[in-house]
Scaffold this active site. Structure first.
Site, PDB file in Angstrom:
ATOM      1  N   SER A  33       0.834  -1.191   0.000  1.00  0.00           N
ATOM      2  CA  SER A  33       0.000   0.000   0.000  1.00  0.00           C
ATOM      3  C   SER A  33       0.874   1.248   0.000  1.00  0.00           C
ATOM      4  O   SER A  33       1.787   1.364  -0.808  1.00  0.00           O
ATOM      5  CB  SER A  33      -0.972  -0.033   1.185  1.00  0.00           C
ATOM      6  N   ASP A 151     -10.051  -3.777  -6.066  1.00  0.00           N
ATOM      7  CA  ASP A 151      -9.630  -2.894  -4.976  1.00  0.00           C
ATOM      8  C   ASP A 151     -10.699  -1.843  -4.668  1.00  0.00           C
ATOM      9  O   ASP A 151     -11.143  -1.112  -5.543  1.00  0.00           O
ATOM     10  CB  ASP A 151      -8.326  -2.191  -5.355  1.00  0.00           C
ATOM     11  N   HIS A 207      -8.001  -4.933  -1.800  1.00  0.00           N
ATOM     12  CA  HIS A 207      -6.704  -4.363  -1.461  1.00  0.00           C
ATOM     13  C   HIS A 207      -5.858  -5.302  -0.597  1.00  0.00           C
ATOM     14  O   HIS A 207      -6.285  -5.728   0.478  1.00  0.00           O
ATOM     15  CB  HIS A 207      -6.920  -3.035  -0.728  1.00  0.00           C
TER      16      HIS A 207
END
Length: 224
Positions: A33, A151, A207
Site C-alpha cells: 500500500s 480494490d 486491497h
C-alpha cells in the site's frame, strides 16, 4: 525490506540501511500500500546501499483522489466529499503532519497540487526534473507493480500501475504510458519500460488480498 506504511521524509531509513552489513551489496524491497511509494522515494533519494528490485503491492504511485470504499466516479456523495477535502489537503500544516495528505492528488487543481504537494509532486518530478532521482530509479533491476482488480481502498485503482485521471477532470483515466511523466520521461520510466525493467502484475481480490501460492509464483522470484 518490507514496509506497509511509514514516514515519507527524506532518507528516513538511510542510517538503518547503510549500517546493516547484510545490505552492503544491495537489497530487494517490497512495499505494501502506501509503503510502496515511500520505498520508491528511498530508491530515488537514498541509493546507498543500492536497491536492486522494488516490488510495489497495491501502491499509489500517482496518489489518490478518493476515499476508501467510496469511489467518487460512482457516487455523487463521494464525489462531493473528495472535492471538499481539497480545501485543506494542501495547507502546510496538513501536508507536514498527515501522511495520507502527502499522496493526495487533485486532478482538478493541477497547479495547486504541483505547488503544495510536499511529497508526491516531488518524487514524481512534477515541479522540476531532478536528474539524480531519475538516475537512481533507473538503476533498479526491476520495478514490479501489483494491481488489485477488485480494490475498494485505492481510488483510482489505476494508480497502482502508475496511471491516473487525465489532468483537469476526474472521470477519464490514462495509463502510465499516456501520462506526461512517461512521455516526457521525467523519472526514466519510459526507458526502463523499453529495457524490460517495468513489470505490471494484476490479481483478483480487494486491497492486499492475495494467496500464498500467488505470492510464491509471482513475487518470490524477485526476492531471491
Amino acid at each position: 525490506g518490507f514496509i506497509r506504511g511509514s514516514s515519507p521524509h527524506r532518507c528516513v531509513w538511510v542510517s538503518v540501511l547503510s549500517q546493516d552489513p547484510k545490505l552492503k551489496g544491495g537489497y530487494n524491497a517490497m512495499g505494501f500500500s502506501q509503503g510502496s511509494q515511500f520505498l520508491r522515494a528511498v530508491a530515488q533519494r537514498c541509493p546507498d546501499p543500492p536497491m536492486k528490485n522494488l516490488i510495489s503491492v497495491g501502491g499509489q504511485h500517482q496518489g489518490v483522489f478518493g476515499l476508501p470504499r467510496c469511489p467518487g466516479e460512482s457516487s455523487h456523495i463521494c464525489d462531493w466529499i473528495r472535492k471538499m477535502l481539497n480545501s485543506g489537503a494542501y495547507t502546510d500544516t496538513v501536508q507536514k503532519h498527515l501522511v495520507q495528505a502527502q499522496y493526495w492528488h487533485d486532478p482538478l487543481n493541477d497547479d495547486l497540487y504541483k505547488k503544495h504537494s510536499l511529497f508526491l509532486a516531488d518524487i514524481n518530478q512534477e515541479r522540476v526534473v531532478n536528474e539524480t532521482y531519475k538516475k537512481n530509479l533507473m538503476s533498479l533491476n526491476k520495478f514490479v507493480m501489483v494491481k488489485f482488480l477488485q480494490d475498494t481502498m485505492v481510488d483510482p485503482v489505476d494508480s497502482e500501475w502508475f496511471g491516473f485521471y487525465k489532468p483537469g477532470q476526474d472521470k477519464e483515466l490514462e495509463t502510465l504510458q499516456e501520462s506526461a511523466i512517461y512521455t516526457e520521461d521525467r523519472l526514466g520510466l519510459a526507458e526502463m519500460d523499453s529495457a524490460g525493467k517495468l513489470v505490471f502484475l494484476a490479481t483478483d481480490g480487494d486491497h492486499l488480498q492475495f494467496t500464498r501460492e500467488w505470492f510464491n509464483d509471482n513475487l518470490l522470484p524477485y526476492l531471491r
